[in-house]
Design a protein around this motif. Structure first.
Motif, PDB file in Angstrom:
ATOM      1  N   LYS A 205       0.859  -1.192   0.000  1.00 48.72           N
ATOM      2  CA  LYS A 205       0.000   0.000   0.000  1.00 48.72           C
ATOM      3  C   LYS A 205       0.892   1.238   0.000  1.00 48.72           C
ATOM      4  N   MET A 206       0.539   2.232  -0.796  1.00 48.37           N
ATOM      5  CA  MET A 206       1.326   3.470  -0.811  1.00 48.37           C
ATOM      6  C   MET A 206       0.464   4.621  -0.310  1.00 48.37           C
ATOM      7  N   ILE A 207       1.046   5.413   0.585  1.00 51.42           N
ATOM      8  CA  ILE A 207       0.340   6.601   1.077  1.00 51.42           C
ATOM      9  C   ILE A 207       1.190   7.816   0.697  1.00 51.42           C
ATOM     10  N   PHE A 208       0.572   8.778   0.046  1.00 52.68           N
ATOM     11  CA  PHE A 208       1.299   9.960  -0.419  1.00 52.68           C
ATOM     12  C   PHE A 208       0.889  11.161   0.430  1.00 52.68           C
ATOM     13  N   VAL A 209       1.845  11.722   1.187  1.00 53.38           N
ATOM     14  CA  VAL A 209       1.545  12.810   2.116  1.00 53.38           C
ATOM     15  C   VAL A 209       2.262  14.073   1.644  1.00 53.38           C
ATOM     16  N   ALA A 210       1.511  15.080   1.266  1.00 60.64           N
ATOM     17  CA  ALA A 210       2.137  16.296   0.723  1.00 60.64           C
ATOM     18  C   ALA A 210       1.133  17.446   0.779  1.00 60.64           C
ATOM     19  N   PRO A 211       1.659  18.694   0.770  1.00 60.26           N
ATOM     20  CA  PRO A 211       0.727  19.809   0.587  1.00 60.26           C
ATOM     21  C   PRO A 211       0.101  19.686  -0.806  1.00 60.26           C
TER      22      PRO A 211
ATOM     23  N   ILE B 167       1.547  13.978  -5.500  1.00 62.40           N
ATOM     24  CA  ILE B 167       2.019  13.100  -6.587  1.00 62.40           C
ATOM     25  C   ILE B 167       1.198  13.303  -7.878  1.00 62.40           C
ATOM     26  N   GLY B 168       1.856  13.145  -9.014  1.00 63.49           N
ATOM     27  CA  GLY B 168       1.204  13.414 -10.300  1.00 63.49           C
ATOM     28  C   GLY B 168       0.133  12.393 -10.680  1.00 63.49           C
ATOM     29  N   ASP B 169      -0.832  12.851 -11.453  1.00 63.25           N
ATOM     30  CA  ASP B 169      -1.921  11.965 -11.895  1.00 63.25           C
ATOM     31  C   ASP B 169      -1.397  10.821 -12.758  1.00 63.25           C
ATOM     32  N   ASP B 170      -0.266  11.065 -13.469  1.00 57.58           N
ATOM     33  CA  ASP B 170       0.262   9.990 -14.330  1.00 57.58           C
ATOM     34  C   ASP B 170       0.689   8.793 -13.479  1.00 57.58           C
ATOM     35  N   ILE B 171       1.314   9.067 -12.332  1.00 55.47           N
ATOM     36  CA  ILE B 171       1.741   7.950 -11.466  1.00 55.47           C
ATOM     37  C   ILE B 171       0.505   7.282 -10.856  1.00 55.47           C
ATOM     38  N   LEU B 172      -0.475   8.084 -10.454  1.00 50.08           N
ATOM     39  CA  LEU B 172      -1.686   7.484  -9.876  1.00 50.08           C
ATOM     40  C   LEU B 172      -2.386   6.597 -10.904  1.00 50.08           C
ATOM     41  N   ALA B 173      -2.372   7.041 -12.160  1.00 50.40           N
ATOM     42  CA  ALA B 173      -2.999   6.224 -13.212  1.00 50.40           C
ATOM     43  C   ALA B 173      -2.240   4.905 -13.376  1.00 50.40           C
TER      44      ALA B 173
ATOM     45  N   LEU C  54      -4.113   9.354  -0.718  1.00 52.67           N
ATOM     46  CA  LEU C  54      -3.464  10.659  -0.624  1.00 52.67           C
ATOM     47  C   LEU C  54      -3.837  11.251   0.734  1.00 52.67           C
ATOM     48  N   MET C  55      -2.883  11.820   1.449  1.00 51.58           N
ATOM     49  CA  MET C  55      -3.180  12.410   2.764  1.00 51.58           C
ATOM     50  C   MET C  55      -2.496  13.755   2.875  1.00 51.58           C
ATOM     51  N   SER C  56      -3.063  14.624   3.691  1.00 51.50           N
ATOM     52  CA  SER C  56      -2.370  15.898   3.933  1.00 51.50           C
ATOM     53  C   SER C  56      -1.937  15.986   5.392  1.00 51.50           C
ATOM     54  N   GLU C  57      -2.346  14.976   6.189  1.00 54.93           N
ATOM     55  CA  GLU C  57      -1.985  15.029   7.615  1.00 54.93           C
ATOM     56  C   GLU C  57      -0.924  13.960   7.914  1.00 54.93           C
ATOM     57  N   PHE C  58       0.304  14.384   8.120  1.00 54.96           N
ATOM     58  CA  PHE C  58       1.432  13.467   8.293  1.00 54.96           C
ATOM     59  C   PHE C  58       1.227  12.552   9.507  1.00 54.96           C
ATOM     60  N   ASP C  59       0.782  13.135  10.635  1.00 54.78           N
ATOM     61  CA  ASP C  59       0.676  12.341  11.875  1.00 54.78           C
ATOM     62  C   ASP C  59      -0.278  11.159  11.728  1.00 54.78           C
ATOM     63  N   ARG C  60      -1.234  11.285  10.841  1.00 59.10           N
ATOM     64  CA  ARG C  60      -2.199  10.185  10.638  1.00 59.10           C
ATOM     65  C   ARG C  60      -1.512   9.013   9.900  1.00 59.10           C
ATOM     66  N   ALA C  61      -0.530   9.354   9.043  1.00 56.29           N
ATOM     67  CA  ALA C  61       0.121   8.314   8.239  1.00 56.29           C
ATOM     68  C   ALA C  61       1.231   7.579   9.006  1.00 56.29           C
TER      69      ALA C  61
END
Ligand code: ASP
Length: 361
Positions: A224-230, A235-241, A252-259
């Motif tokens: 499983k991959m979790i991407f945490v960033a503002p 991460i780009g849509d091409d990689i998600l595709a 995709l997450m914006s809250e680091f502490d949750r990940a």
């Protein structure tokens, strides 16, 4: 053994337009790597073989007799390091890898000291290198340039292998190899990379290491991959595709502490602001995406923290003392896996594995 298709069998336009996953079959010769251009050319089986070869080299080199054996393998070969974009780790680890195998090296790191300054095209420069050297290792800030040059070389009378040591924002295949090797070694006692959760943090929009590694991880089951960033650096849509297409689970997450508590590995990255237009440095607050000591208790006891380096403030130096911080080992792994890759390109894999087996493995 049937000769696989080669880059000289296809036009540049067709190769360039091809889906990246399909490019790998043009990059081998004699059933082994020849050009190393994209992370997508490596299968899981090959990642495991190269990891095992890197470990064999690492162990062999612990003894003087082993070092002498390794140094004799490519003593009659020369490698050119053509690095027109800043680099310390990748450059030095390739130098060290070449030296371990006895290869002599030449370098151009600043095009103002080469004939490009006199108006020579990069095509002519690369053909010039191939006149003197047996391997070209190339870093460029131009995405796709290593691919183009590899194609060009394959269509000359003196083709030599090309390794992409980082191209633009798109690919850094040998960094991805060392990252996978680090994950393989870190999870050795807990099975394998299968079933693990990898959390990527920071500038995921422009970080080529994240893009190449995310792809390589699709080779493993139930990752499983979790991407945490503002939001502006996500991460780009091409990689998600690509991940969707490969049936990989991601979030995709914006809250680091949750990940953090979910991670088996946390892959931190720096802000890549060298890609901002001149005079347009964006002020992005990344303070919420930094790994500081207060986060250590949230992390699983057997998780690892990685970083391709160079780092800025995204990991505090105090974190280095925690045994889960493996980024210095990760860096050294880069030297071993690059040595393994170069040895494989020149067909020395069996010789090394035999020597290792004779030593008692
Ligand atoms: N050293 C890595 C690269 O060349 C990561 C970085 O520069 O942030 O992409």
């Amino acid at each position: 053994m049937s000769e696989p298709i080669q880059l000289s069998d296809i036009t540049w336009e067709s190769f360039n337009a091809m889906d990246v996953g399909a490019k790998g079959r043009y990059l081998a010769r004699n059933n082994r790597e020849y050009h190393v251009l994209v992370a997508q050319q490596f299968t899981r089986n090959r990642l495991e073989e190269l990891g095992a070869l890197a470990t064999a080299i690492r162990r062999i080199s612990k003894q003087e007799e082993g070092m002498t054996f390794l140094r004799s393998l490519l003593a009659n070969h020369r490698a050119m390091l053509y690095f027109s974009q800043p680099s310390s780790r990748t450059f030095l680890s390739f130098c060290a890898a070449c030296e371990i195998l006895g290869l002599n090296i030449g370098e151009v790191r600043d095009t103002s000291t080469s004939s490009e300054f006199k108006g020579e095209t990069q095509e002519d420069s690369v053909r010039t290198f191939s006149s003197y050297f047996d391997l070209i290792i190339m870093r460029s800030q131009m995405g796709g340039l290593a691919e183009r040059m590899a194609w060009l070389l394959s269509n000359t009378e003196r083709p030599v292998p090309m390794i992409n040591a980082g191209s633009g924002k798109d690919q850094h295949p040998t960094q991805a190899l060392l990252d996978v090797y680090t994950l393989q070694r870190s999870f050795e006692k807990r099975g394998s990379i299968d079933g693990k959760t990898i959390v990527f943090v920071g500038d995921l929009a422009r970080g080529r290491t994240v893009r190449s590694l995310a792809w390589l991880l699709t080779n493993y089951r139930d990752v499983k991959m979790i991407f945490v960033a503002p939001p502006e650096l996500q991460i780009g849509d091409d990689i998600l595709a690509l991940l969707k297409g490969a049936g990989v689970s991601f979030e995709l997450m914006s809250e680091f502490d949750r990940a953090i508590p979910l991670a088996d590995a946390i892959y931190m990255t720096r802000i890549q602001d060298e890609w901002d237009a001149p005079g347009e440095k964006r002020k992005i607050d990344i303070s919420r995406f930094c790994f500081t000591c207060d986060k250590l208790p949230m992390l699983k006891s057997d998780a690892v923290i990685m970083h391709p380096f160079p780092r800025r403030q995204e990991i505090s130096v105090e974190v280095d003392a925690d045994p889960r911080a493996v980024y210095w080992r990760q860096m050294r792994n880069g030297m071993w896996i690059r040595t393994a890759l170069i040895a494989a390109i020149f067909g020395k894999e069996h010789q090394i594995n035999d020597f290792f087996a004779r030593q008692g493995g």
